[in-house]
Design an enzyme around this catalytic site. Sequence first.
Site, short mmCIF file in Angstrom:
data_model
loop_
_atom_site.label_atom_id
_atom_site.label_comp_id
_atom_site.label_asym_id
_atom_site.label_seq_id
_atom_site.Cartn_x
_atom_site.Cartn_y
_atom_site.Cartn_z
N HIS A 1 0.80 -1.23 0.00
CA HIS A 1 0.00 0.00 0.00
C HIS A 1 0.84 1.29 0.00
O HIS A 1 1.85 1.40 0.69
CB HIS A 1 -0.94 0.01 1.21
N HIS B 1 13.28 0.73 -12.04
CA HIS B 1 13.06 -0.68 -12.38
C HIS B 1 13.01 -1.50 -11.10
O HIS B 1 13.99 -1.52 -10.34
CB HIS B 1 14.19 -1.18 -13.29
O1 JB3 Z 1 15.78 -8.65 -15.55
C1 JB3 Z 1 15.00 -8.90 -16.45
C2 JB3 Z 1 13.89 -9.85 -16.24
N1 JB3 Z 1 15.08 -8.33 -17.64
C3 JB3 Z 1 16.16 -7.44 -18.04
C4 JB3 Z 1 15.58 -6.17 -18.62
C5 JB3 Z 1 14.77 -5.39 -17.64
O2 JB3 Z 1 16.67 -5.33 -19.07
C6 JB3 Z 1 17.05 -8.16 -19.08
O3 JB3 Z 1 17.62 -9.33 -18.50
C7 JB3 Z 1 18.15 -7.21 -19.55
O4 JB3 Z 1 19.03 -6.92 -18.51
C8 JB3 Z 1 17.51 -5.92 -20.06
O5 JB3 Z 1 16.75 -6.26 -21.19
P1 JB3 Z 1 16.96 -5.50 -22.58
O6 JB3 Z 1 16.87 -4.04 -22.39
O7 JB3 Z 1 16.06 -6.10 -23.58
O8 JB3 Z 1 18.49 -5.78 -22.88
P2 JB3 Z 1 19.13 -6.40 -24.17
O9 JB3 Z 1 18.72 -7.81 -24.37
O10 JB3 Z 1 20.58 -6.07 -24.03
O11 JB3 Z 1 18.53 -5.57 -25.38
C9 JB3 Z 1 18.56 -4.17 -25.44
C10 JB3 Z 1 18.18 -3.84 -26.87
O12 JB3 Z 1 17.89 -2.45 -26.94
C11 JB3 Z 1 19.29 -4.15 -27.86
O13 JB3 Z 1 18.78 -4.88 -28.95
C12 JB3 Z 1 19.79 -2.76 -28.26
O14 JB3 Z 1 20.31 -2.70 -29.58
C13 JB3 Z 1 18.52 -1.95 -28.12
N2 JB3 Z 1 18.74 -0.51 -27.95
C14 JB3 Z 1 19.67 0.12 -27.20
N3 JB3 Z 1 19.57 1.46 -27.34
C15 JB3 Z 1 18.01 0.43 -28.57
C16 JB3 Z 1 18.53 1.68 -28.19
N4 JB3 Z 1 16.97 0.30 -29.41
C17 JB3 Z 1 16.40 1.43 -29.89
N5 JB3 Z 1 15.35 1.34 -30.73
N6 JB3 Z 1 16.87 2.67 -29.57
C18 JB3 Z 1 17.93 2.86 -28.72
O15 JB3 Z 1 18.31 4.00 -28.45
#
Ligand code: JB3
Length: 215
Positions: A140, A149
């Site tokens: 609450h 996060h």
């Molecule tokens: O802890 C959990 C359950 N989930 C985590 C989540 C909250 O954060 C997970 O384990 C990871 O630590 C993280 O997930 P995320 O953000 O999906 O991380 P990753 O798998 O590294 O993917 C990030 C994606 O964002 C990559 O494909 C990058 O290329 C992309 N990205 C980064 N900067 C971007 C940018 N995409 C766009 N469109 N624009 C950006 O500026």
Amino acid sequence: MPASPPKEVVVLGAGGHAKVVIELLQAAGYEIAALLDADPTPRQVLGHGVQGDDRALDELRRDGLSLAFVAIGDNRRRVALAEAVRAAGFSLVNAVSPSATVSPSAHLGEGVAIMAGAVVNAEVTLGDLCIVNTGATLDHEVSVGMGAHIAPGVAISGNVKVGDLAMMGVGSCAIQGVSIGRGAMIGAGAAVVRDIPDGALAVGVPARVRRQADA
Ligand code: JB3
């Protein structure tokens, strides 16, 4: 009555977090209109093709799309990108799992993700762009700041304040009434029993501040 047209959403980010978000959005009746990633290499993510990087936003807006979700786990990156997405004329939708429990008296900002099994109790406030990850519980009157996060399995007792851009690591907890500062990081499994300053890294049981970072 004719069926209402599908609500089309542009998803930014094509990593692990985006996979979870895409399924939440679909469960809520949204259609994924486009998937944009900083790495525009053509590939499929849960059956959706990456259609380019963020330079495609303006064209998608001209095509009539107006809803977006920023699905990037990094807090600062997510908030910065959301600003650009809004500036391009998009509104941010929320991605809330049908198996999350969200109190009718909770107040949700925009661009918020609430994953499966999460519990958001009475009079909780969730700022824009925050993530309440799988199975996290917020009791609450908790307030979670913009772009924070709350990782999987976190347990937050009543009247806790979590600052903007803070990160509570997987399985950590906070006793009632404490404040966690802006940009603070709470290590996995830590137990927060007193206030944590802005920008601090706190780890352990009970959580102790190990270093001070930029808030
Ligand atoms: O802890 C959990 C359950 N989930 C985590 C989540 C909250 O954060 C997970 O384990 C990871 O630590 C993280 O997930 P995320 O953000 O999906 O991380 P990753 O798998 O590294 O993917 C990030 C994606 O964002 C990559 O494909 C990058 O290329 C992309 N990205 C980064 N900067 C971007 C940018 N995409 C766009 N469109 N624009 C950006 O500026």
